[in-house]
Design an enzyme around this catalytic site. Structure first.
Site, PDB file in Angstrom:
ATOM      1  N   ARG A  52      59.414   3.737  74.126  1.00  0.00           N
ATOM      2  CA  ARG A  52      59.541   4.108  72.705  1.00  0.00           C
ATOM      3  C   ARG A  52      58.433   5.083  72.298  1.00  0.00           C
ATOM      4  O   ARG A  52      58.667   6.012  71.524  1.00  0.00           O
ATOM      5  CB  ARG A  52      59.533   2.867  71.818  1.00  0.00           C
ATOM      6  CG  ARG A  52      59.832   3.197  70.358  1.00  0.00           C
ATOM      7  CD  ARG A  52      60.028   1.978  69.496  1.00  0.00           C
ATOM      8  NE  ARG A  52      58.804   1.190  69.403  1.00  0.00           N
ATOM      9  CZ  ARG A  52      58.713   0.011  68.781  1.00  0.00           C
ATOM     10  NH1 ARG A  52      59.787  -0.518  68.207  1.00  0.00           N
ATOM     11  NH2 ARG A  52      57.577  -0.632  68.743  1.00  0.00           N
ATOM     12  N   LYS A 152      58.151   6.188  65.560  1.00  0.00           N
ATOM     13  CA  LYS A 152      56.994   5.365  65.197  1.00  0.00           C
ATOM     14  C   LYS A 152      55.792   6.301  65.071  1.00  0.00           C
ATOM     15  O   LYS A 152      54.971   6.425  65.984  1.00  0.00           O
ATOM     16  CB  LYS A 152      56.769   4.269  66.239  1.00  0.00           C
ATOM     17  CG  LYS A 152      55.889   3.151  65.718  1.00  0.00           C
ATOM     18  CD  LYS A 152      56.007   1.921  66.583  1.00  0.00           C
ATOM     19  CE  LYS A 152      54.948   0.913  66.245  1.00  0.00           C
ATOM     20  NZ  LYS A 152      54.988   0.432  64.868  1.00  0.00           N
TER      21      LYS A 152
HETATM   22  N1  PMP Z   1      59.723  -1.510  61.618  1.00  0.00           N
HETATM   23  C1  PMP Z   1      58.549  -0.871  61.486  1.00  0.00           C
HETATM   24  C2  PMP Z   1      58.417   0.188  60.462  1.00  0.00           C
HETATM   25  C3  PMP Z   1      57.461  -1.227  62.309  1.00  0.00           C
HETATM   26  O1  PMP Z   1      56.293  -0.600  62.174  1.00  0.00           O
HETATM   27  C4  PMP Z   1      57.623  -2.260  63.259  1.00  0.00           C
HETATM   28  C5  PMP Z   1      56.461  -2.686  64.091  1.00  0.00           C
HETATM   29  N2  PMP Z   1      56.200  -1.825  65.131  1.00  0.00           N
HETATM   30  C6  PMP Z   1      58.885  -2.877  63.378  1.00  0.00           C
HETATM   31  C7  PMP Z   1      59.901  -2.478  62.539  1.00  0.00           C
HETATM   32  C8  PMP Z   1      59.120  -3.928  64.409  1.00  0.00           C
HETATM   33  O2  PMP Z   1      59.153  -3.320  65.682  1.00  0.00           O
HETATM   34  P1  PMP Z   1      58.738  -4.114  66.989  1.00  0.00           P
HETATM   35  O3  PMP Z   1      59.601  -5.327  67.039  1.00  0.00           O
HETATM   36  O4  PMP Z   1      59.013  -3.160  68.092  1.00  0.00           O
HETATM   37  O5  PMP Z   1      57.311  -4.453  66.856  1.00  0.00           O
END
Ligand code: PMP
Length: 292
Positions: A52, A152
């Site tokens: 990612r 991200k």
């Molecule tokens: N949405 C956003 C905006 C985030 O910053 C995160 C955390 N990284 C998530 C969702 C959850 O993603 P993950 O399960 O990969 O941590």
């Protein structure tokens, strides 16, 4: 002893871990990052997080000066240097040093690569037992037409504005809708509802394709629980039996109150608690070994 942070090829003590004020990560939020957890001397979903990170970098036309394999090894090394057993790892890749204009072409040296391996403060344990209180933010999640929320990036002001609203309302989290009024995600977590024994979460086109989100969808399928991706609105939350958020840091967080309305019976739901258990079992028994 001080933690060691990886900065541009070297591990240095936290107090010496610095980048220039001309870095475009600081000046413009021009960069990408990840949040990764280690459980029980293993890095959970390492490959997915590295992938990612590289996809986010590619989406903003940023070249990471490593292969995915090298980057994965650097993360493991950062864990070893800090004796991580259970921890939180934060890789950051910025556009690097430039001048005061925003043109990325001015960042001639190339990307800054930072890896911090430490710990994370979660919601207090009581929040998981009682459930989280959420408000709907008046700020809509940035639409993909403006900036894909699937990247991200180091630009979190959209979510921070929502988080400030939640803080002012004494809520634990903010729920963000997409530009059309459908549920998008929480400020740093994905959002799920449970209705008629079916787990549902919005398509990831309006939010971050969370790795915890995908893990929950996979766990549901593996255990014969129906799980779907579909658009839904606040109405569906009011009508839901249960709701929860998912994220690497938050893990599975039961939501029991949205805008003062009770969800289900106002306690963490049965399906949510089952998913929490499946998740904990998986997180504590799989992952890339840190030490040999
Ligand atoms: N949405 C956003 C905006 C985030 O910053 C995160 C955390 N990284 C998530 C969702 C959850 O993603 P993950 O399960 O990969 O941590």
């Amino acid at each position: 002893m001080e933690n060691l942070v990886y900065v541009d090829g070297k591990f240095v003590p936290t107090s010496e871990a610095k980048i220039t004020v001309f870095d475009h990560g600081l000046l413009y939020g021009d960069g990408v990052f990840e949040g990764i957890r280690a459980y029980n001397k293993r890095v959970f979903k390492l490959e997915q997080h590295v992938k990612r990170l590289f996809i986010s970098a590619r989406a903003i036309d940023l070249r990471i000066p490593h292969t995915e394999e090298e980057f994965g090894r650097l993360i493991l090394e950062a864990c070893r240097r800090n004796n991580i057993v259970d921890g939180y790892i934060r890789p950051i890749v910025t556009r690097g040093p430039g001048d005061l204009g925003l043109d990325p072409r001015k960042c001639t040296r190339g990307a800054s690569v930072i890896i911090i391996a430490g710990t994370i403060a979660l919601y207090p344990k009581g929040k998981y037992e009682k459930g989280l209180k959420v408000i709907t933010s008046t700020y809509r999640r940035v639409p993909p037409q403006s900036l894909s929320p699937s990247i991200k990036s180091l630009n979190y002001l959209n979510q921070i504005m929502a988080r400030i609203e939640a803080n002012h309302a004494n809520a634990d989290e903010a729920l963000m809708l997409d530009i059309h009024g459908y549920v998008s995600e929480a400020t740093a977590d994905n959002f799920f509802i449970v209705q008629n024994h079916t787990v549902a979460t919005p398509y990831s086109s309006t939010n971050l394709p969370g790795i915890t989100r995908q893990t929950v969808l996979d766990l549901a399928e593996e255990h014969g629980l129906k799980a779907v991706e579909k658009p839904f609105s606040l109405f569906d939350i009011w009508a839901a039996d249960e709701a929860f958020i998912t994220g690497t840091a938050a893990e599975i967080g039961p939501v029991v109150d949205v805008d003062g309305r009770m969800i289900g019976d106002g306690k963490p739901g049965k399906v949510t608690r089952q998913i929490q258990k499946w998740y904990q079992d998986l997180a504590n028994s799989t992952g890339t070994p840190i030490y040999g």
